[in-house]
Design an enzyme around this catalytic site. Structure first.
Site, short mmCIF file in Angstrom:
data_model
loop_
_atom_site.label_atom_id
_atom_site.label_comp_id
_atom_site.label_asym_id
_atom_site.label_seq_id
_atom_site.Cartn_x
_atom_site.Cartn_y
_atom_site.Cartn_z
N HIS A 24 -69.42 -52.64 42.66
CA HIS A 24 -69.45 -51.52 41.71
C HIS A 24 -68.62 -51.95 40.50
O HIS A 24 -67.40 -52.08 40.59
CB HIS A 24 -68.87 -50.28 42.40
CG HIS A 24 -68.74 -49.08 41.52
ND1 HIS A 24 -69.66 -48.05 41.52
CD2 HIS A 24 -67.79 -48.72 40.62
CE1 HIS A 24 -69.28 -47.12 40.66
NE2 HIS A 24 -68.14 -47.50 40.09
N CYS A 30 -63.35 -43.07 34.73
CA CYS A 30 -62.51 -42.62 35.84
C CYS A 30 -61.44 -41.73 35.23
O CYS A 30 -60.78 -42.12 34.27
CB CYS A 30 -61.88 -43.83 36.52
SG CYS A 30 -60.51 -43.39 37.62
N ARG A 74 -73.52 -39.44 38.93
CA ARG A 74 -72.20 -39.12 39.51
C ARG A 74 -71.10 -39.75 38.65
O ARG A 74 -70.40 -39.09 37.92
CB ARG A 74 -72.14 -39.60 40.97
CG ARG A 74 -70.99 -39.03 41.75
CD ARG A 74 -69.68 -39.77 41.54
NE ARG A 74 -69.77 -41.19 41.92
CZ ARG A 74 -68.81 -42.07 41.67
NH1 ARG A 74 -67.71 -41.69 41.04
NH2 ARG A 74 -68.95 -43.33 41.99
N ASP A 75 -71.00 -41.06 38.68
CA ASP A 75 -69.91 -41.73 37.97
C ASP A 75 -70.04 -41.52 36.46
O ASP A 75 -69.04 -41.32 35.76
CB ASP A 75 -69.95 -43.24 38.30
CG ASP A 75 -68.59 -43.90 38.18
OD1 ASP A 75 -67.68 -43.28 37.61
OD2 ASP A 75 -68.44 -45.04 38.64
N ASN A 124 -69.83 -47.73 33.29
CA ASN A 124 -70.34 -48.56 34.37
C ASN A 124 -71.14 -49.68 33.75
O ASN A 124 -71.60 -49.58 32.61
CB ASN A 124 -71.30 -47.75 35.26
CG ASN A 124 -70.57 -46.83 36.22
OD1 ASN A 124 -70.45 -45.63 35.98
ND2 ASN A 124 -70.06 -47.41 37.28
N HIS A 158 -67.45 -51.92 36.32
CA HIS A 158 -67.33 -51.22 35.03
C HIS A 158 -67.26 -52.26 33.92
O HIS A 158 -66.76 -53.37 34.11
CB HIS A 158 -66.09 -50.31 35.03
CG HIS A 158 -66.33 -49.02 35.73
ND1 HIS A 158 -66.51 -47.82 35.08
CD2 HIS A 158 -66.46 -48.74 37.05
CE1 HIS A 158 -66.72 -46.86 35.96
NE2 HIS A 158 -66.69 -47.40 37.18
N1 COA Z 1 -65.60 -29.59 48.05
C1 COA Z 1 -65.38 -28.28 47.73
N2 COA Z 1 -64.20 -27.69 47.84
C2 COA Z 1 -63.18 -28.42 48.34
C3 COA Z 1 -63.33 -29.77 48.69
C4 COA Z 1 -64.60 -30.36 48.52
N3 COA Z 1 -64.82 -31.63 48.81
N4 COA Z 1 -62.15 -30.24 49.11
C5 COA Z 1 -61.28 -29.24 49.04
N5 COA Z 1 -61.90 -28.13 48.56
C6 COA Z 1 -61.31 -26.83 48.28
C7 COA Z 1 -60.52 -26.28 49.44
O1 COA Z 1 -61.35 -25.51 50.28
C8 COA Z 1 -59.48 -25.43 48.73
O2 COA Z 1 -60.09 -24.24 48.28
P1 COA Z 1 -59.25 -22.87 48.16
O3 COA Z 1 -58.18 -23.13 47.14
O4 COA Z 1 -60.27 -21.88 47.69
O5 COA Z 1 -58.71 -22.63 49.52
C9 COA Z 1 -59.19 -26.25 47.48
O6 COA Z 1 -60.36 -27.04 47.24
C10 COA Z 1 -57.98 -27.17 47.63
O7 COA Z 1 -58.11 -27.84 48.86
P2 COA Z 1 -57.07 -28.91 49.35
O8 COA Z 1 -57.17 -29.01 50.81
O9 COA Z 1 -55.72 -28.66 48.76
O10 COA Z 1 -57.65 -30.23 48.70
P3 COA Z 1 -57.39 -31.65 49.23
O11 COA Z 1 -56.00 -32.06 48.97
O12 COA Z 1 -57.88 -31.77 50.63
O13 COA Z 1 -58.36 -32.52 48.36
C11 COA Z 1 -59.51 -33.36 46.52
C12 COA Z 1 -58.20 -32.72 47.01
C13 COA Z 1 -59.76 -34.65 47.24
C14 COA Z 1 -60.65 -32.40 46.83
C15 COA Z 1 -59.39 -33.56 45.03
O14 COA Z 1 -58.27 -34.33 44.76
C16 COA Z 1 -60.63 -34.27 44.50
O15 COA Z 1 -61.72 -33.72 44.48
N6 COA Z 1 -60.49 -35.51 44.03
C17 COA Z 1 -61.60 -36.31 43.59
C18 COA Z 1 -61.57 -36.48 42.11
C19 COA Z 1 -62.77 -37.27 41.69
O16 COA Z 1 -63.89 -36.85 41.82
N7 COA Z 1 -62.51 -38.47 41.12
C20 COA Z 1 -63.51 -39.30 40.63
C21 COA Z 1 -64.35 -39.93 41.68
S1 COA Z 1 -63.77 -41.45 42.21
ZN ZN Z 2 -66.92 -46.27 38.99
#
Ligand code: COA
Ligand code: ZN
Length: 323
Positions: free
Chosen positions: A217, A250, A20-21, A259, A219
Site C-alpha cells: 500500500h 492520513c 476509503r483512503d 495514494n 503513498h
Molecule cells: N463504528 C461505529 N462506532 C464505533 C466504532 C466503530 N468502529 N468504534 C467505536 N464506536 C463508538 C462506540 O460505540 C462509542 O459510542 P458512544 O459514545 O455512543 O458510546 C464511541 O464510538 C467511542 O467508543 P470507544 O470505545 O471509546 O472507541 P475506541 O477507543 O474503541 O475506538 C476508534 C476509537 C478506533 C473507533 C477511533 O479512534 C477511530 O475510528 N480511529 C480510526 C481513524 C481512521 O479512520 N483513520 C484513518 C484510517 S487508517
Molecule cells: Zn493509505
C-alpha cells in the site's frame, strides 16, 4: 519468491482504495449515488477489488455514514471483492453484518501513530485482532460466509511522528497477525517515506517469513509511488493498492496526501506485459466522476493528462466491447 494468484487471467491484483483512503480526508461529502457510480464504472473497467468504505464512528468521519448503502450496491456487482476498513472489533462486527467479502484491519507499527490513530498500542491492536478472528469464525459458522481478514501494518517504512521504523518491528507485527489468523497481510508506506531499495528489502524479508498473500500500500507523497510499486513487484509482491487520480492521505500525517495513482501504476504494469485485467482507457474516464464531485480537489496522474502512447497495446486482453 513471488506469490501465487488464484486467477489465471491476470498477473497482478490492483485494489482501488480511493473510496476509503482517498475520501477519508476529504471534507466534502461525496454523494452516495456518485460513490455507487464510481464503483460500478471501475468494475466495468475491470477493477475487481475495491475498498468501498470504512467502519469508523460516523461522528468521527461523516464521509462513511452511508457505508451500508454503498456496500449493498457494491454487492450487487457480481465478481467484485467488496472490502472495507475496520479500526476495531466494533467495526468488524458492523462490516460482517453488512456482508462485506473482506475486512482490512489497520495497525500502525509506530506506537505513537497507532495511539493517535486508533487509541491503542500496536500490542493492544494485535490482541483485539484475535477477538476479531474469533468473531469472524463464529459468524462464518452461523452464516456460511467467511469474511477474509487482511491485517495491515501501517507506517511500515517510516513515520512522521517517530521517524525510522525498525524492519524487525514490522516483521514481528506481521508475524503476530498471521499467527493470530490473518488471511492476508499488507505493508503500508502510510506517509510516503519509502524508497525502492527499502521497499525491495522489506518486501523480500516479509515474503520469506509469512505464508499468506502480501499487499503493498503506497503513498506518492514524495513522488516515489510508481517506482516503489515496481520495486515491490521485483521483490515478488503481486497485490497492490492504489487510488484513481491519487486521492488520499492520513489524518495523523501532515502533508501525506496521495495514494499511488492507480491508473499510472496499471499503465506501468500493462506496458511491461504484466496483466492487470484493467482497461486503461475506460479507467481514465472514471476520473470524470471525481472531477465533477470534487472540483476543488487537486487530482494527480500522468496517464489521464497525456493519454496512452501511440500504438500502445495492453498486456490484458480486452473484451470485444472495449476493443
Ligand atoms: N463504528 C461505529 N462506532 C464505533 C466504532 C466503530 N468502529 N468504534 C467505536 N464506536 C463508538 C462506540 O460505540 C462509542 O459510542 P458512544 O459514545 O455512543 O458510546 C464511541 O464510538 C467511542 O467508543 P470507544 O470505545 O471509546 O472507541 P475506541 O477507543 O474503541 O475506538 C476508534 C476509537 C478506533 C473507533 C477511533 O479512534 C477511530 O475510528 N480511529 C480510526 C481513524 C481512521 O479512520 N483513520 C484513518 C484510517 S487508517
Ligand atoms: Zn493509505
Amino acid at each position: 519468491m513471488s506469490q501465487e494468484l488464484n486467477r489465471d487471467d491476470v498477473d497482478v491484483y490492483i485494489r482501488e482504495v480511493g473510496l476509503r483512503d482517498g475520501l477519508q480526508n476529504v471534507k466534502t461529502f461525496f454523494p452516495t449515488e456518485a460513490k455507487k457510480e464510481w464503483i460500478s464504472a471501475e468494475a466495468a473497467a475491470g477493477v475487481i477489488d475495491i475498498e468501498v468504505c470504512s467502519f469508523v464512528p460516523p461522528k468521527l468521519i461523516p464521509q462513511f455514514a452511508d457505508a451500508l448503502e454503498v456496500i449493498e450496491e457494491a454487492k450487487k456487482m457480481g465478481n467484485l471483492n467488496v472490502c472495507a476498513l475496520m479500526p476495531n472489533l466494533k467495526g468488524a462486527e458492523r462490516g460482517i453484518e453488512a456482508g462485506v467479502d473482506q475486512l482490512n484491519y489497520v495497525t500502525s507499527v509506530s506506537e505513537t501513530h497507532n495511539l493517535q490513530n486508533v487509541r491503542r498500542t500496536p500490542a493492544q491492536s494485535v490482541e483485539e485482532f484475535k477477538a476479531i478472528v474469533e468473531c469472524r469464525d463464529r459468524r462464518a459458522e452461523e452464516t456460511g460466509k467467511r469474511v477474509t481478514l487482511l491485517a495491515g501494518c501501517a507506517t511500515a517504512f517510516g513515520c512522521t511522528l517517530e521517524g525510522d521504523i525498525d524492519s524487525s518491528s514490522v516483521v514481528s507485527v506481521a508475524r503476530q497477525f498471521v499467527e493470530s489468523g490473518a488471511d492476508e497481510i499488507s505493508l503500508a508506506d502510510t506517509v510516503g517515506y519509502a524508497n525502492p531499495s527499502q521497499i525491495k528489502a522489506l518486501c523480500a524479508e516479509i515474503l520469506d517469513v509469512v505464508d499468506v498473500p502480501v499487499t503493498i500500500h503506497l503513498h506518492d507523497t514524495r513522488g516515489m509511488g510508481v517506482v516503489n510499486a515496481f520495486a515491490a513487484y521485483e521483490a515478488g509482491i503481486r497485490r497492490f493498492d492504489g487510488c484513481l487520480a491519487g486521492l488520499g492521505g492520513c489524518p495523523w500525517a501532515p502533508g501525506a496526501t496521495g495514494n499511488v495513482v492507480l491508473e499510472d501504476m496499471a499503465f506501468m504494469f500493462e506496458g511491461m506485459g504484466v496483466r492487470t485485467g484493467i482497461d486503461l482507457k475506460k479507467l481514465c474516464t472514471v476520473r470524470d466522476i471525481i472531477t465533477r464531485e470534487l472540483p476543488d480537489e487537486q487530482l494527480c496522474g500522468g496517464l489521464a493528462k497525456a493519454g496512452l502512447p501511440l500504438n500502445f497495446s495492453q498486456a490484458t486482453r480486452l473484451s470485444a466491447a472495449a476493443e
